[in-house]
Design an enzyme around this catalytic site. Sequence first.
Site, PDB file in Angstrom:
ATOM      1  N   HIS A   1      -3.093  -9.522  -1.523  1.00 24.48           N
ATOM      2  CA  HIS A   1      -3.315  -8.142  -1.086  1.00 24.48           C
ATOM      3  C   HIS A   1      -4.283  -8.057   0.098  1.00 24.48           C
ATOM      4  O   HIS A   1      -4.033  -7.351   1.075  1.00 24.48           O
ATOM      5  CB  HIS A   1      -3.840  -7.285  -2.240  1.00 24.48           C
ATOM      6  CG  HIS A   1      -4.158  -5.881  -1.829  1.00 24.48           C
ATOM      7  ND1 HIS A   1      -3.176  -5.009  -1.407  1.00 24.48           N
ATOM      8  CD2 HIS A   1      -5.342  -5.214  -1.711  1.00 24.48           C
ATOM      9  CE1 HIS A   1      -3.744  -3.854  -1.061  1.00 24.48           C
ATOM     10  NE2 HIS A   1      -5.045  -3.953  -1.242  1.00 24.48           N
TER      11      HIS A   1
ATOM     12  N   HIS B   1     -10.682  -2.636   7.380  1.00 20.93           N
ATOM     13  CA  HIS B   1     -11.295  -3.576   6.438  1.00 20.93           C
ATOM     14  C   HIS B   1     -11.714  -4.885   7.099  1.00 20.93           C
ATOM     15  O   HIS B   1     -12.607  -5.567   6.607  1.00 20.93           O
ATOM     16  CB  HIS B   1     -10.333  -3.862   5.279  1.00 20.93           C
ATOM     17  CG  HIS B   1     -10.079  -2.676   4.409  1.00 20.93           C
ATOM     18  ND1 HIS B   1     -11.080  -2.048   3.706  1.00 20.93           N
ATOM     19  CD2 HIS B   1      -8.942  -1.995   4.143  1.00 20.93           C
ATOM     20  CE1 HIS B   1     -10.550  -1.028   3.027  1.00 20.93           C
ATOM     21  NE2 HIS B   1      -9.272  -0.968   3.285  1.00 20.93           N
TER      22      HIS B   1
ATOM     23  N   ASP C   1      -1.579  -2.728  -4.001  1.00 19.26           N
ATOM     24  CA  ASP C   1      -1.873  -1.298  -3.966  1.00 19.26           C
ATOM     25  C   ASP C   1      -0.538  -0.584  -4.181  1.00 19.26           C
ATOM     26  O   ASP C   1      -0.037   0.148  -3.342  1.00 19.26           O
ATOM     27  CB  ASP C   1      -2.599  -0.845  -2.694  1.00 19.26           C
ATOM     28  CG  ASP C   1      -4.116  -1.049  -2.803  1.00 19.26           C
ATOM     29  OD1 ASP C   1      -4.579  -1.620  -3.809  1.00 19.26           O
ATOM     30  OD2 ASP C   1      -4.839  -0.631  -1.877  1.00 19.26           O
TER      31      ASP C   1
ATOM     32  N   HIS D   1      -3.500  -4.168   2.329  1.00 17.87           N
ATOM     33  CA  HIS D   1      -4.891  -3.696   2.294  1.00 17.87           C
ATOM     34  C   HIS D   1      -5.256  -2.833   3.495  1.00 17.87           C
ATOM     35  O   HIS D   1      -5.721  -1.713   3.329  1.00 17.87           O
ATOM     36  CB  HIS D   1      -5.866  -4.868   2.142  1.00 17.87           C
ATOM     37  CG  HIS D   1      -7.247  -4.450   1.700  1.00 17.87           C
ATOM     38  ND1 HIS D   1      -7.463  -3.565   0.673  1.00 17.87           N
ATOM     39  CD2 HIS D   1      -8.484  -4.817   2.143  1.00 17.87           C
ATOM     40  CE1 HIS D   1      -8.769  -3.394   0.492  1.00 17.87           C
ATOM     41  NE2 HIS D   1      -9.409  -4.137   1.365  1.00 17.87           N
ATOM     42  N   ASP D   2      -5.107  -3.348   4.714  1.00 18.15           N
ATOM     43  CA  ASP D   2      -5.265  -2.468   5.865  1.00 18.15           C
ATOM     44  C   ASP D   2      -3.933  -1.763   6.078  1.00 18.15           C
ATOM     45  O   ASP D   2      -2.873  -2.409   6.107  1.00 18.15           O
ATOM     46  CB  ASP D   2      -5.694  -3.253   7.114  1.00 18.15           C
ATOM     47  CG  ASP D   2      -7.215  -3.241   7.270  1.00 18.15           C
ATOM     48  OD1 ASP D   2      -7.840  -2.224   6.873  1.00 18.15           O
ATOM     49  OD2 ASP D   2      -7.783  -4.218   7.795  1.00 18.15           O
ATOM     50  N   HIS D   3      -4.011  -0.411   6.203  1.00 19.58           N
ATOM     51  CA  HIS D   3      -2.797   0.400   6.240  1.00 19.58           C
ATOM     52  C   HIS D   3      -2.215   0.439   7.642  1.00 19.58           C
ATOM     53  O   HIS D   3      -2.279   1.457   8.334  1.00 19.58           O
ATOM     54  CB  HIS D   3      -3.090   1.807   5.715  1.00 19.58           C
ATOM     55  CG  HIS D   3      -3.536   1.808   4.279  1.00 19.58           C
ATOM     56  ND1 HIS D   3      -3.845   2.949   3.589  1.00 19.58           N
ATOM     57  CD2 HIS D   3      -3.705   0.786   3.409  1.00 19.58           C
ATOM     58  CE1 HIS D   3      -4.201   2.634   2.347  1.00 19.58           C
ATOM     59  NE2 HIS D   3      -4.130   1.323   2.219  1.00 19.58           N
TER      60      HIS D   3
ATOM     61  N   ASN E   1      -6.518  -3.834  -4.970  1.00 20.68           N
ATOM     62  CA  ASN E   1      -7.765  -3.324  -5.562  1.00 20.68           C
ATOM     63  C   ASN E   1      -7.563  -1.976  -6.255  1.00 20.68           C
ATOM     64  O   ASN E   1      -8.153  -1.715  -7.296  1.00 20.68           O
ATOM     65  CB  ASN E   1      -8.887  -3.251  -4.516  1.00 20.68           C
ATOM     66  CG  ASN E   1      -8.473  -2.589  -3.230  1.00 20.68           C
ATOM     67  OD1 ASN E   1      -7.495  -3.011  -2.598  1.00 20.68           O
ATOM     68  ND2 ASN E   1      -9.170  -1.545  -2.828  1.00 20.68           N
TER      69      ASN E   1
ATOM     70  N   ASP F   1       0.826  -1.211   0.000  1.00 23.13           N
ATOM     71  CA  ASP F   1       0.000   0.000   0.000  1.00 23.13           C
ATOM     72  C   ASP F   1       0.861   1.261   0.000  1.00 23.13           C
ATOM     73  O   ASP F   1       0.765   2.075   0.911  1.00 23.13           O
ATOM     74  CB  ASP F   1      -0.943  -0.037   1.224  1.00 23.13           C
ATOM     75  CG  ASP F   1      -1.761  -1.316   1.263  1.00 23.13           C
ATOM     76  OD1 ASP F   1      -2.899  -1.308   0.781  1.00 23.13           O
ATOM     77  OD2 ASP F   1      -1.243  -2.343   1.735  1.00 23.13           O
TER      78      ASP F   1
END
Length: 323
Positions: free
Chosen positions: A207, A216, A75, A242-244, A113, A42
């Site tokens: 991801h 998320h 990402d 995905h989760d930052h 995504n 990300d």
Amino acid sequence: MALLPLLSMVSSFLFLSSMAELPMLEHPLKSDGSLSLLVIGDWGRKGTFNQTLVAAQMGRIGESLDIDFVVSTGDNFYEEGLTGIDDKEFEESFTNIYAAESLQKQWYSVLGNHDYRGDVLAQLSPVLRQIDRRWLCLRSFVLNAEIVDFFFVDTTPFVEHYWDNPKGHHYDWRGVAPRETYISNLVKDLDLALKESPARWKVVVGHHTIRSASVHGDTIELQLLLLPILKENGVDFYVNGHDHCLEHISSNDCPLQFLTSGGGSKAWRGILNSVSDKLEFFYDGQGFMSLQLTKTQAHVVFYDAFGNALHKQAITKQFHSQI
Ligand SMILES: *[C@@H]1O[C@H](CO)[C@@H](O)[C@H](O)[C@H]1NC(C)=O
């Protein structure tokens, strides 16, 4: 032969016969039989949101660990992937940012995504390797490094609601649609590749989260379709972005560890939910992860944007002769 230019372009690794239907690449171990790598997710924001700060610390830690390669959990380019193979964001968010000497290694990437919201074929194109030879992004593939197999999985198509163009975002499903066929083939190929793998360590990279205490949370489709085969095939680590944030969750009923490394740039969402497995570590901020492997030991370390080690986990596996 039409193949020759392609082979010379990918000289730092070999395309072997595919394991099941998934393409298989190979990466050598160090001469002492170990392997070390960094994991970042990300990230691509042209250096903003501390991307540059994190990158500098990756360079420093990468040097001290003498890393063999870098894994990107997707990402890769915000907000909407790349517009094409000539999109300058590739250099602005990747080449110019991860400039440290120690990071001039192969990067193995999956798509997130946000990458699907641009020209998804651009990131998969070998043309990018002519601009920066470190870049390698495929949808799903196996990376073999003798003691360990990494199984990279394209998780975005699993998530059903992306197919309804949420918030008017367009997703580039070329080469993927229809969803059901793509997913059922992928699950079957992954299961077979895991079963055929003789490696001592099995690491699956995607991801999306399977378990997450952040915004998320769990990805229900992956929990239903991927988690059972990871458990059944004795996967050691599921590594995602995905989760930052940075997090480590251990499964309550098997040795599987869930590792989130999604702190490459924008972070801090201020959410911490409970999870159904054991939350070992959670940091709602920027940073990255390292993984060091030998035949018998795995060391996972999470670092913040200053390179401070925030959490360490060591796992030992007893040696059993290969079947
Ligand atoms: C950059 O990192 C520092 C230190 O962790 C933090 O205080 C700051 O909020 C971060 N800035 C951004 C834009 O994320």
